[in-house]
Design an enzyme around this catalytic site. Structure first.
Site, PDB file in Angstrom:
ATOM      1  N   PRO D   9      63.897   5.582  44.456  1.00 18.65           N
ATOM      2  CA  PRO D   9      63.487   6.582  45.440  1.00 18.65           C
ATOM      3  C   PRO D   9      63.573   6.091  46.884  1.00 18.65           C
ATOM      4  CG  PRO D   9      61.590   5.702  44.277  1.00 18.65           C
ATOM      5  CD  PRO D   9      62.811   5.218  43.554  1.00 18.65           C
ATOM      6  N   ASN D  10      64.070   6.954  47.744  1.00 19.08           N
ATOM      7  CA  ASN D  10      64.142   6.752  49.187  1.00 19.08           C
ATOM      8  C   ASN D  10      65.222   5.770  49.614  1.00 19.08           C
ATOM      9  OD1 ASN D  10      61.888   8.519  49.878  1.00 19.08           O
ATOM     10  ND2 ASN D  10      60.634   6.985  48.820  1.00 19.08           N
ATOM     11  N   ARG D  17      65.860   4.621  57.334  1.00 16.78           N
ATOM     12  CA  ARG D  17      64.485   4.494  56.831  1.00 16.78           C
ATOM     13  C   ARG D  17      63.852   3.196  57.313  1.00 16.78           C
ATOM     14  NH1 ARG D  17      63.154   2.461  50.748  1.00 16.78           N
ATOM     15  NH2 ARG D  17      60.896   2.770  50.822  1.00 16.78           N
ATOM     16  N   TYR D  22      63.867  -2.338  56.422  1.00 17.97           N
ATOM     17  CA  TYR D  22      64.945  -2.243  55.447  1.00 17.97           C
ATOM     18  C   TYR D  22      66.338  -2.461  56.032  1.00 17.97           C
ATOM     19  CZ  TYR D  22      61.184  -0.312  52.607  1.00 17.97           C
ATOM     20  OH  TYR D  22      60.015  -0.141  51.924  1.00 17.97           O
ATOM     21  N   ASN D  73      67.252  -1.816  41.931  1.00 16.73           N
ATOM     22  CA  ASN D  73      66.247  -1.781  42.978  1.00 16.73           C
ATOM     23  C   ASN D  73      65.523  -0.466  42.795  1.00 16.73           C
ATOM     24  OD1 ASN D  73      64.705  -1.487  45.218  1.00 16.73           O
ATOM     25  ND2 ASN D  73      66.317  -1.947  46.705  1.00 16.73           N
ATOM     26  N   ALA D  76      59.901   2.090  45.174  1.00 20.28           N
ATOM     27  CA  ALA D  76      58.465   2.144  44.916  1.00 20.28           C
ATOM     28  C   ALA D  76      58.148   2.208  43.432  1.00 20.28           C
ATOM     29  CB  ALA D  76      57.847   3.344  45.636  1.00 20.28           C
ATOM     30  N   GLU D  97      66.565  -7.795  39.249  1.00 20.73           N
ATOM     31  CA  GLU D  97      65.809  -6.905  40.140  1.00 20.73           C
ATOM     32  C   GLU D  97      66.053  -7.315  41.588  1.00 20.73           C
ATOM     33  OE1 GLU D  97      61.682  -6.771  39.090  1.00 20.73           O
ATOM     34  OE2 GLU D  97      61.125  -5.610  40.854  1.00 20.73           O
ATOM     35  N   HIS D  99      65.160  -6.465  45.804  1.00 22.94           N
ATOM     36  CA  HIS D  99      64.439  -5.750  46.868  1.00 22.94           C
ATOM     37  C   HIS D  99      65.025  -6.173  48.206  1.00 22.94           C
ATOM     38  CE1 HIS D  99      61.371  -4.148  44.200  1.00 22.94           C
ATOM     39  NE2 HIS D  99      61.424  -5.301  43.578  1.00 22.94           N
ATOM     40  N   ARG D 106      54.442  -8.267  52.201  1.00 20.80           N
ATOM     41  CA  ARG D 106      54.040  -6.900  52.539  1.00 20.80           C
ATOM     42  C   ARG D 106      52.648  -6.539  52.010  1.00 20.80           C
ATOM     43  NH1 ARG D 106      58.796  -2.813  51.939  1.00 20.80           N
ATOM     44  NH2 ARG D 106      57.318  -1.656  53.268  1.00 20.80           N
TER      45      ARG D 106
END
Lengths: 144, 144, 144, 144, 144, 144, 144, 144, 144, 144, 144, 144
Positions: D9-10, D17, D22, D73, D76, D97, D99, D106
């Site tokens: 998502p996103n 964004r 990012y 990835n 969220a 995985e 990110h 964070r």
């Protein structure tokens, strides 16, 4: 330069209050020492004590505009009062936190101070001389 | 009376190390200040620094019999080392703990000191002058 | 551009140490691979290993002024050492953290890295090739 | 060998964004880079994105039988979705995985990945180049 | 009397999905068994499956007015979805929760079901026959 | 095939004990139902009850060699007794755990069963019929 | 000025859904009230509802460039969805969070909202009129 | 058969270190007792002590190939060092953990040993004789 | 001198009970070994076992006045029984705690012993010989 | 209808107190706005402020019998005072809780309100206009 | 009116059991005092003691129908036994809980009573007279 | 002998305050009962009430030298005030803590009393008669 020294609940009993923890020096004696060191450092020192959280907040609010730094031993309110911390933040006067005993060697609920995160500095465990050490340290920091 | 002042890991970099947190005074300058205040108080001051936990333990063990008090800023080991605390307990020399920054205004893992529960006293947030304040306070406590 | 590659405790035993977890490649072989990729990327690569937390801090402090980036696999100290993190912050050199195994698939105490929050990047679980991936990634980030 | 690259998502908004977190590279640019590196490595790369957890599960289920590895990835959903982890376990395809940001620097809720314990490997904080690093690493692991 | 049987994410893969955990019976076979037992009990049984949380919510909402009881195995959503629980509460249809494996013998995050507190009953660990046991038990409860 | 059905503390009061929670069926009635279903399934069913943790352990130990499966509702001991769990593990007889009420809809201390992790299966919330459902399910599992 | 009002899962059932908690006003009635107040305030109001987390993310992404503020009642996703929060952060549109019931007087899992930390403002417990209060408050904040 | 006995930080001070906790026997006396019992059992016993975590790791690594079992009292490092545990796992030599005091009757941070989960056996609270008990027990286990 | 050796629930099954964890030695064999070592040490040894918590309390109470030390392996009650600990404190007889397996390498609930804080000493992981080691250690402590 | 509006500690400093958090509107200005909206709604509005917890309790007790609803911003006491909550429960007057800032976007100790669970409604983050929004919402609720 | 007074494990040792905590009054003396006060109040008092949890449950079950109130000091079972609480709930006889010492001034595990939430009242710290105080209080409550 | 009875915030409302929890007896009636029982016991009883934490501290400080025991029901301050506890410790007067309701059957925040650890004794749940029971118990303890 003017420094306000605030003592919180039960500190009016110093000297007789659990002397194995808090020592035998009275608050009046501490205030005399503070006056001596204040004179040596060339700063005006005013001392106040109250058992009332609201009254301590009033004291802090009243300091705005006339006080350059605060030395505070909020006693048990150090561990529970967010409102005193807010008052200190609201008036934006730098403050040093003092405790007579080493709060980190005591019961769990005394090992956290709500005020500490907003303080310039903190000292504890030096007994009655801790007040004048804090005064010296805070004045040095304000002059730096 | 002899006081040993121990500085732990990364404190040899003081002055250039994250100066917005730790200030611009170097460890050598702090040691000079300590010498001056030690002379004023009539006590001998010896300063040591190491990045090695084991070496700090060796220093503390070596102090037994010749040192009356310890001022210690164990840096990051303050938050993780039980072995340094054990060494301080083993030699049974009173000590005051110092931190340059206000550790209670920093990240969670820095808000707890493993050494604090055994200390006579603790101070933090006064910057470089904190060392000499701790020296004054510890000498006063030892003489009381 | 110069990159320092630091390996921490027990990584000198790679190849024979719990090979079902850490693989059969030795540290010497990894260092040869790093040299090859370093040459490909046009960067100088220096490799160091120690079992001593204090020695790793000394290495990091020594890198200041001559090293542009650090690839670090601090082994078990990744999970316990705040002093190494402080050293990395003190020298302000960007670093990438590497683990041979996927630390998030292991025991709870290995799933948190004290170094990670200060790192530019982290990778784990790629085995021995993880070192050269981290080198590639860190150099790319430094050149961006 | 075929590798499926899934973005959650996103991530379709990459480039615009929160670019301070990012970066400014778009997902289309990342996919072009993946195609280039895939060609270099001799593997087929297919890229998919969805904002829907269920759709990502469908993608993973659809990969069974035709895909050798997954680079994922999950955005969220990495922190909240057990169903995506179950899908990955159900099809038994090795996955790495990715990110873009260093999730360990964070907010607390982003420091734990539900997918990580089942992954072959994880990397984060390398920005857009992290995707191709993961592709390289995963292909190397599958060929080993 | 009509009973809706809902299966959540990844249950469409039953039979091939981690058979050491979930067994080798397919969802189609379970649905045939449910039809047989439904006929024996004199109730109508309708079976639905989806990988999408939103679609499961839609199914539950659609059941209002025509369904007397729900047997639900929400798969991984059992552990994370408050929205499915809200849907079940919104339509106020009694439901029994089923899991093929004994969720209390698995990883910590599977040992808590968000749906359980609102359920009439729960069973787990009986494998594929658990569906028909739940059907029997729910029908008995509705008829009592 | 022989199945032992064990009921723990206060279950001898079923029927009068907090009937809004546990229903109005007595333990004798449940045992009659178990006998009927046991006969239908072709298994021998023996029922025992005790308020004493030690006596329940003795029962379980005594089952070794003559019993093929155990249906157990250990009442409050389900939430506190590791010794009963050890007894079940020691005799290595598969068991299904039963609770009359839905323990996950009750007070926090009842939402965790010490026995569950070692059980073949668990069911709760079906009231008195839960015993025979568990018997059916356990026999099916033992015959599979 | 255009305001998007988003309602999440199960809010399409308002009026019949647990009316002792959520009241008897329907979503259509709320939307009519919003239109009236929007007209009074001179802002355009668009209302959307979905039971699908992914669809809500799509709605939010679609608002970029045409919407000035969002009023959102994400229902149960408020408590579990990090992806919706990320979408709101990604489009950088100020939003106010609404709940019909006082979520702080309900079960523990409803007392924390994942969306709240990123919101401009939050209100709950005012029932259906909460939507128009949030609209008034958000418009005032955007105009300030 | 050869047994290495490792003593960690501050154990060189035994006899004078907090004798109310650790007793009055010196480490030299313990080592003499170990030699006597080793001779009785027909095993070679080598004793080492260090205050340095890294040096203890080096000792353990050096034992590989020549030592059959390790008796270790890692002192305070027992509670904090994952690196020593890793070293013990890396050389795969069985070890027994010893503590002079009953660590479970002391402060919370001493009640957990990082080394214990990997040990063959652990004993504490027997004082100085605990070393020879551990030697007897470990040799018996190795010979079994 | 008389020593009482108490074994708790399920220890009567030693030898057949999960032998990969508890070994193949029976309790009768352990008791024979205890008699031999007792004779060697010149102390009387009495062995008792029960599965009943209350009976163990009765045994301990009965020891008052005639027993000088207790070796206790309370099995699962070690982890749950405060009443046994109270009985041991009430009779004020020194005791050593024994476990056959290394409880710190097992499931979380077995890693804490309720009895340990009151014990003179504890040992675990030495298997059946642990009983005689504990006897030797306890007798030595009582004679010191 | 009469509404009492209570403001707690440090809110008398609004306008100058940390204006980046609390805005530049003074409490007097807020009270003027409340009077205007009160007149519009046809309700009497009385405003009180105190820094003393006890005085706020007295105000609440004094409201019994003459006040129909309370709008309260108890400042820092919202997070620590159970006594104010008890006073509100004792007089059984419906109340709405207001905070100027979004307390859920601030430090952890401000994210929980002791008063919230007893409130009819809560709003935060709308700044000074939040007071009149709360007044509108509370009056609407009282009239419904 | 008949009152049953139950004393749990180790209370038969009162008078000699840790008298600095529990005092020097024996249980027989307490029971005589209870008889005297019972006569004064006009109620029949029956006293029972057991070290067995199961026996205490049997006592409570046996009280049904003939006993109007229970005074219970369940000793250590107060902190661990859910089964005794269930028995008290099952017979639905009002009970008052007594402890000789102030359990809130003792170790953490004694500061929580499993029985307290179901009790009519609780008292602790009054020593032996606490039993008759509880009797007086319970009778007064039953007669009110 | 003189006993001071202190009642804290909101207890002046007894009789009308949540009577289903606190009963219908007023504080004046309780004080009359205390006077009667005080006369019976031959002790002087003085009763005070305040809603202000600071005023309660002042009362306690004022009791020094003239009061032999304190019965205190600090209301909600029981759960939050460390300063009142410090005052009680500072004057070193034995005190018994009273609560009208059974605080252990209420919300979590009421189940812990900050004052309890320093109290001689505590009772709760006996309603208004709890005051005189506490008076009887405290006088008995002081005379013992």
């Amino acid at each position: 330069m003017k420094i306000l020294v605030i003592s919180g609940p039960n500190l009016n009993l110093l000297g007789t209050r659990e002397p194995h923890i808090y020592g035998t020096t009275t608050l009046a004696e501490i205030e005399r020492d503070l006056a001596v060191v204040g004179a040596e450092l060339g700063v005006q020192v005013e001392c106040r004590q109250s058992n009332h959280e609201g009254a301590i907040i009033d004291m802090i609010q009243g300091a705005k505009g006339s006080v350059d730094g605060i030395v505070i031993n909020a006693g048990a309110y150090s561990h529970t009062s967010l409102a005193i911390r807010d008052a200190l933040a609201a008036v934006a006067i730098p403050y040093a936190e003092v405790h007579l005993s080493n709060i980190f060697a005591r019961e769990p609920q005394r090992r956290h101070s709500t005020l500490a995160a907003g303080a310039r500095a903190l000292l504890c465990g030096f007994g009655a001389p801790g007040y004048t050490l804090a005064l010296r340290g805070l004045v040095a920091a304000l002059r730096a």
